[in-house]
Write a protein that holds these residues in place. Structure first.
Motif, PDB file in Angstrom:
ATOM      1  N   TYR A  87      -7.994  15.438  11.967  1.00 33.13           N
ATOM      2  CA  TYR A  87      -6.737  14.707  12.063  1.00 33.13           C
ATOM      3  C   TYR A  87      -6.515  14.248  13.497  1.00 33.13           C
ATOM      4  CZ  TYR A  87      -5.484  16.344   7.400  1.00 33.13           C
ATOM      5  OH  TYR A  87      -5.472  16.587   6.046  1.00 33.13           O
ATOM      6  N   GLY A  88      -6.020  13.012  13.650  1.00 41.68           N
ATOM      7  CA  GLY A  88      -5.629  12.528  14.953  1.00 41.68           C
ATOM      8  C   GLY A  88      -4.174  12.850  15.229  1.00 41.68           C
ATOM      9  N   SER A  89      -3.783  12.818  16.483  1.00 38.64           N
ATOM     10  CA  SER A  89      -2.414  13.121  16.881  1.00 38.64           C
ATOM     11  C   SER A  89      -1.510  11.919  16.612  1.00 38.64           C
ATOM     12  CB  SER A  89      -2.339  13.487  18.357  1.00 38.64           C
ATOM     13  OG  SER A  89      -1.002  13.479  18.817  1.00 38.64           O
ATOM     14  N   TRP A  90      -0.479  12.118  15.797  1.00 39.29           N
ATOM     15  CA  TRP A  90       0.485  11.053  15.534  1.00 39.29           C
ATOM     16  C   TRP A  90       1.170  10.617  16.834  1.00 39.29           C
ATOM     17  CZ3 TRP A  90       2.424   7.655  12.036  1.00 39.29           C
ATOM     18  CH2 TRP A  90       3.703   7.133  12.286  1.00 39.29           C
ATOM     19  N   GLY A 105     -11.558  12.664   2.172  1.00 42.38           N
ATOM     20  CA  GLY A 105     -12.266  12.212   3.362  1.00 42.38           C
ATOM     21  C   GLY A 105     -12.295  10.706   3.538  1.00 42.38           C
ATOM     22  N   ASP A 106     -11.983   9.965   2.469  1.00 43.11           N
ATOM     23  CA  ASP A 106     -11.995   8.509   2.559  1.00 43.11           C
ATOM     24  C   ASP A 106     -10.669   7.939   3.048  1.00 43.11           C
ATOM     25  OD1 ASP A 106     -11.038   9.606   0.107  1.00 43.11           O
ATOM     26  OD2 ASP A 106     -10.924   7.592  -0.733  1.00 43.11           O
ATOM     27  N   LEU A 107      -9.648   8.781   3.238  1.00 36.75           N
ATOM     28  CA  LEU A 107      -8.335   8.315   3.677  1.00 36.75           C
ATOM     29  C   LEU A 107      -8.185   8.437   5.193  1.00 36.75           C
ATOM     30  CD1 LEU A 107      -7.637   8.622   0.609  1.00 36.75           C
ATOM     31  CD2 LEU A 107      -5.397   9.452   1.348  1.00 36.75           C
ATOM     32  N   ALA A 108      -7.380   7.544   5.769  1.00 38.47           N
ATOM     33  CA  ALA A 108      -6.979   7.701   7.164  1.00 38.47           C
ATOM     34  C   ALA A 108      -6.035   8.901   7.247  1.00 38.47           C
ATOM     35  CB  ALA A 108      -6.289   6.440   7.663  1.00 38.47           C
ATOM     36  N   ARG A 109      -6.025   9.592   8.400  1.00 38.04           N
ATOM     37  CA  ARG A 109      -5.236  10.817   8.524  1.00 38.04           C
ATOM     38  C   ARG A 109      -4.628  10.918   9.917  1.00 38.04           C
ATOM     39  NH1 ARG A 109     -10.030  11.601   6.471  1.00 38.04           N
ATOM     40  NH2 ARG A 109     -10.887  12.409   8.424  1.00 38.04           N
ATOM     41  N   SER A 110      -3.431  11.505   9.976  1.00 42.07           N
ATOM     42  CA  SER A 110      -2.747  11.716  11.243  1.00 42.07           C
ATOM     43  C   SER A 110      -1.895  12.970  11.115  1.00 42.07           C
ATOM     44  CB  SER A 110      -1.864  10.501  11.586  1.00 42.07           C
ATOM     45  OG  SER A 110      -1.314  10.618  12.878  1.00 42.07           O
ATOM     46  N   MET A 111      -1.630  13.639  12.239  1.00 44.45           N
ATOM     47  CA  MET A 111      -0.866  14.885  12.194  1.00 44.45           C
ATOM     48  C   MET A 111       0.141  14.936  13.334  1.00 44.45           C
ATOM     49  SD  MET A 111      -2.199  18.872  11.985  1.00 44.45           S
ATOM     50  CE  MET A 111      -2.698  18.721  10.260  1.00 44.45           C
ATOM     51  N   CYS A 112       1.343  15.423  13.008  1.00 38.29           N
ATOM     52  CA  CYS A 112       2.418  15.609  13.982  1.00 38.29           C
ATOM     53  C   CYS A 112       2.460  17.066  14.457  1.00 38.29           C
ATOM     54  CB  CYS A 112       3.771  15.281  13.352  1.00 38.29           C
ATOM     55  SG  CYS A 112       3.908  13.649  12.631  1.00 38.29           S
ATOM     56  N   ASP A 113       3.054  17.265  15.612  1.00 40.71           N
ATOM     57  CA  ASP A 113       3.336  18.620  16.140  1.00 40.71           C
ATOM     58  C   ASP A 113       2.074  19.413  16.451  1.00 40.71           C
ATOM     59  OD1 ASP A 113       6.038  17.994  15.571  1.00 40.71           O
ATOM     60  OD2 ASP A 113       5.828  18.783  13.543  1.00 40.71           O
ATOM     61  N   GLY A 114       0.981  18.732  16.755  1.00 38.62           N
ATOM     62  CA  GLY A 114      -0.291  19.387  17.011  1.00 38.62           C
ATOM     63  C   GLY A 114      -1.346  18.834  16.069  1.00 38.62           C
ATOM     64  N   ASP A 143       0.843  -1.199   0.000  1.00 36.17           N
ATOM     65  CA  ASP A 143       0.000   0.000   0.000  1.00 36.17           C
ATOM     66  C   ASP A 143       0.877   1.248   0.000  1.00 36.17           C
ATOM     67  OD1 ASP A 143      -2.349  -1.463   0.036  1.00 36.17           O
ATOM     68  OD2 ASP A 143      -2.516  -1.431   2.222  1.00 36.17           O
ATOM     69  N   GLY A 144       0.241   2.375  -0.276  1.00 35.06           N
ATOM     70  CA  GLY A 144       0.947   3.649  -0.256  1.00 35.06           C
ATOM     71  C   GLY A 144       0.486   4.541   0.872  1.00 35.06           C
ATOM     72  N   ILE A 145       1.407   5.317   1.418  1.00 32.20           N
ATOM     73  CA  ILE A 145       1.046   6.370   2.370  1.00 32.20           C
ATOM     74  C   ILE A 145       1.660   7.671   1.869  1.00 32.20           C
ATOM     75  CG2 ILE A 145       1.054   4.701   4.271  1.00 32.20           C
ATOM     76  CD1 ILE A 145       3.544   6.202   5.355  1.00 32.20           C
ATOM     77  N   ALA A 146       1.035   8.789   2.206  1.00 33.40           N
ATOM     78  CA  ALA A 146       1.529  10.107   1.822  1.00 33.40           C
ATOM     79  C   ALA A 146       2.030  10.830   3.061  1.00 33.40           C
ATOM     80  CB  ALA A 146       0.427  10.916   1.140  1.00 33.40           C
ATOM     81  N   VAL A 147       3.178  11.472   2.942  1.00 29.84           N
ATOM     82  CA  VAL A 147       3.746  12.275   4.026  1.00 29.84           C
ATOM     83  C   VAL A 147       3.871  13.699   3.517  1.00 29.84           C
ATOM     84  CG1 VAL A 147       5.756  12.656   5.489  1.00 29.84           C
ATOM     85  CG2 VAL A 147       4.993  10.318   5.015  1.00 29.84           C
ATOM     86  N   ASP A 174      -1.922   6.163  -5.133  1.00 30.42           N
ATOM     87  CA  ASP A 174      -2.744   5.145  -4.460  1.00 30.42           C
ATOM     88  C   ASP A 174      -2.483   5.118  -2.950  1.00 30.42           C
ATOM     89  OD1 ASP A 174      -3.907   4.337  -6.871  1.00 30.42           O
ATOM     90  OD2 ASP A 174      -2.276   2.937  -7.284  1.00 30.42           O
ATOM     91  N   CYS A 175      -2.399   6.301  -2.355  1.00 30.49           N
ATOM     92  CA  CYS A 175      -2.113   6.393  -0.919  1.00 30.49           C
ATOM     93  C   CYS A 175      -3.382   6.150  -0.104  1.00 30.49           C
ATOM     94  CB  CYS A 175      -1.538   7.766  -0.580  1.00 30.49           C
ATOM     95  SG  CYS A 175       0.029   8.111  -1.418  1.00 30.49           S
ATOM     96  N   ARG A 176      -3.248   5.429   0.985  1.00 35.54           N
ATOM     97  CA  ARG A 176      -4.375   5.108   1.860  1.00 35.54           C
ATOM     98  C   ARG A 176      -4.327   5.858   3.177  1.00 35.54           C
ATOM     99  NH1 ARG A 176      -5.493  -1.183   2.221  1.00 35.54           N
ATOM    100  NH2 ARG A 176      -7.336  -0.279   3.227  1.00 35.54           N
ATOM    101  N   LEU A 177      -3.236   6.582   3.404  1.00 32.16           N
ATOM    102  CA  LEU A 177      -3.041   7.306   4.662  1.00 32.16           C
ATOM    103  C   LEU A 177      -2.273   8.577   4.369  1.00 32.16           C
ATOM    104  CD1 LEU A 177      -2.709   7.634   7.830  1.00 32.16           C
ATOM    105  CD2 LEU A 177      -0.693   6.142   7.607  1.00 32.16           C
ATOM    106  N   LEU A 178      -2.694   9.667   4.994  1.00 31.88           N
ATOM    107  CA  LEU A 178      -1.941  10.921   4.922  1.00 31.88           C
ATOM    108  C   LEU A 178      -1.420  11.254   6.315  1.00 31.88           C
ATOM    109  CD1 LEU A 178      -0.937  13.600   3.696  1.00 31.88           C
ATOM    110  CD2 LEU A 178      -3.207  14.559   4.166  1.00 31.88           C
ATOM    111  N   ILE A 179      -0.109  11.443   6.425  1.00 33.89           N
ATOM    112  CA  ILE A 179       0.501  11.926   7.664  1.00 33.89           C
ATOM    113  C   ILE A 179       1.014  13.325   7.375  1.00 33.89           C
ATOM    114  CG2 ILE A 179       2.250  11.517   9.429  1.00 33.89           C
ATOM    115  CD1 ILE A 179       2.251   8.569   8.587  1.00 33.89           C
ATOM    116  N   ALA A 180       0.448  14.302   8.063  1.00 36.11           N
ATOM    117  CA  ALA A 180       0.807  15.702   7.856  1.00 36.11           C
ATOM    118  C   ALA A 180       1.452  16.255   9.124  1.00 36.11           C
ATOM    119  CB  ALA A 180      -0.433  16.519   7.491  1.00 36.11           C
ATOM    120  N   SER A 181       2.029  17.431   9.008  1.00 31.92           N
ATOM    121  CA  SER A 181       2.533  18.131  10.191  1.00 31.92           C
ATOM    122  C   SER A 181       1.721  19.409  10.379  1.00 31.92           C
ATOM    123  CB  SER A 181       4.019  18.479  10.041  1.00 31.92           C
ATOM    124  OG  SER A 181       4.209  19.411   8.990  1.00 31.92           O
TER     125      SER A 181
END
Length: 514
Positions: free
Chosen positions: A138-141, A124-133, A56-60, A102-109
């Motif tokens: 978005y959930g907290s990484w 909106g269909d992707l899982a999401r997480s965020m760093c540094d706040g 699978d793919g994830i996006a950072v 084909d990313c299934r997750l986005l991790i943002a800062s």
């Protein structure tokens, strides 16, 4: 015969757990190899818990956060493709890469919170997480990561970085190689071997990364340093004097730059440049964009014969390198190909004689395809199977490559080919010029005319007097046909943090309505 030592952060976490894997230049936060390994293990479990599996793919999409390398090494041990997005993208641009990859997750800062928020209705269909706040959606990484076990994974699998070209001449193109075969950890990247052979990589090295980590070169070199077991110093953002201060404070031994960094370093007052000790430097190198000859020579005069250069692309089809000593003997060259064979070809893809100018093609080494884009792959491949990055150049009798410009940026005025890079490399040396882009603007009689779009050092100085001064400067050094017919001024130019210029945007603007 003894087994070769494992070159990977997991090995250094066992053998040198308290050694610093990376530290942040501005905040001073330091992360040891033990901490990096534990956080990567927990992060890997978190990514899996969000429904992401092998292949699978994830996006950072992050600025130079202290969590960046942690996230990358977490993804690298669970067999996923990690696509790194520029922190400067718009929501529309980011969505294109996320969907195309084909990313299934986005991790943002939190540093990209505005774009991350604008992305919500698009992904909106992707899982999401965020760093540094966090921001809504978005959930907290860090909070989610800390709920997971930090011990070694029972079933680690080597993953891969999926990179996109910067899209300076069109939509970004994804390069996806097959996942590494065999057990985890995978053998060290080819960058490790190049770093050892060319720049003396060793465990005691301290590497300064002044550029955004989402770009291919800073990311790959930083990961190679950590495979060796060295320390990476990450600048949260580039500032010329802060870079000199970091070299002195952290006793930096190695660093990778782009020519824009050099220009800004050289523009510092002499007293500021002399204030900082750079004697710890063993090797520095630059890439990503053409370096004006006077700028390169000034850096060698300042730092000594440790200023190296290479020419390569995310595609991995070629790698040309040249030392400072070689460059002084062959000024303007980007070196000889170390991993494949270089050809200069005509418009039909046929090899030209030594000294001829044409499109640069590479034969051998990596065979790649642009992800889900057979047309772009075919466009970059000739009938021999050789591939090109789209640059124009020539080879000398010893196999040294000299680049002229991007083929797509060639100006054809009155039937004459004009290469903007030569004009840009001259104008940027003028003390009143902070940045410059030379393009071909539509012209009814000549087809195109040469226009220099200039960012002045002092915006208040922009006007007819400075334009006349720059034109006179150009006439003193260039043939008549290369002298710009027009000087336009801008407060800023659309330049990527890695040094690449988004000329496509200027081309589109100047052609609007034609």
């Amino acid at each position: 015969m003894m087994d070769e030592p494992i070159l990977h952060p997991v090995a250094h976490a066992r053998t040198a757990p308290d050694r610093v894997a990376y530290l942040m230049a501005e905040s001073g936060e330091a992360v040891t190899y033990r901490q990096l390994d534990e956080r990567a293990n927990a992060g890997a479990r978190l990514i899996r818990s969000l429904g992401v599996g092998r292949g699978d793919g994830i996006a950072v999409m992050m600025d130079n956060s202290a969590r960046y390398l942690e996230v990358i090494w977490a993804a690298e041990r669970i067999g996923v493709y990690c696509t790194c997005l520029s922190s400067k993208l718009t929501a529309e641009e980011a969505e294109y890469i996320i969907r195309d990859g084909d990313c299934r997750l986005l991790i943002a800062s939190h540093g990209v919170a505005a774009v991350a928020t604008a992305l919500l209705p698009r992904i909106g269909d992707l899982a999401r997480s965020m760093c540094d706040g966090v921001v809504p959606g978005y959930g907290s990484w860090e909070a989610a990561r800390d709920r997971h076990d930090t011990g070694p994974l029972a079933d680690p699998e080597p993953g891969s970085i999926m990179l996109y070209s910067s899209g300076t001449t069109g939509q970004p193109k994804g390069i996806r190689q097959p996942l590494p075969a065999g057990p985890f950890p995978a053998p060290p990247s080819a960058v490790v071997a190049l770093g050892r052979a060319l720049y003396g990589f060793a465990e005691d090295m301290v590497y300064l990364s002044p550029a955004p980590l989402y770009h291919a070169a800073p990311l790959r070199w930083s990961m190679a340093v950590q495979q060796i077991g060295g320390t990476v110093v990450v600048m949260e953002r580039f500032d010329a004097e802060a870079a000199l201060e970091a070299i002195e404070r952290f006793r930096v031994t190695h660093a990778q730059w782009v020519p824009t960094h050099f220009v800004r370093l050289l523009r510092l007052p002499e007293a500021v440049r002399a204030r900082y000790d750079h004697s710890s430097l063993r090797a520095v190198w630059h890439a990503a964009a053409p370096c004006p000859g006077p700028v390169k020579r000034a850096m060698i005069d300042w730092w000594g014969p440790i200023v190296h250069e290479y020419y390569a692309g995310s595609e991995g089809n070629g790698f040309c390198a040249i030392s400072a000593t070689e460059w002084l003997e062959r000024p303007g060259s980007v070196g000889r190909n170390l991993v494949s064979r270089t050809h200069i070809c005509d418009d039909n893809g046929e090899a030209l004689p030594v000294g001829s100018e044409g499109t640069v093609f590479f034969e051998g080494n990596v065979v790649y395809a642009y992800y889900k884009d057979a047309a772009k792959t075919a466009e970059a491949t000739n009938r021999h199977g050789w591939t090109t990055l789209g640059d124009v150049g020539r080879l000398d009798e010893a196999g040294y490559l000299y680049l002229t410009d991007r083929k797509n940026f060639t100006i054809i005025s009155g039937g004459v080919n004009i290469y903007p890079a030569e004009i840009e490399n001259l104008l940027v040396t003028h003390p009143a010029v902070a940045d410059v882009a030379v393009i071909g603007a539509p012209h009814d009689e000549m087809g195109e005319e040469v226009v220099a779009v200039v960012q002045p050092v002092d915006p208040a100085g922009a006007g007819p007097a400075l334009a006349a001064e720059l034109l006179a400067f150009a006439r003193d050094h260039l043939s008549h046909v290369k002298v710009p017919r027009r000087i336009d001024f801008r407060d800023t130019l659309p330049r990527h943090d890695t040094g690449k210029l988004y000329k496509r945007l200027l081309h589109d603007e100047y052609r609007a309505g034609r």
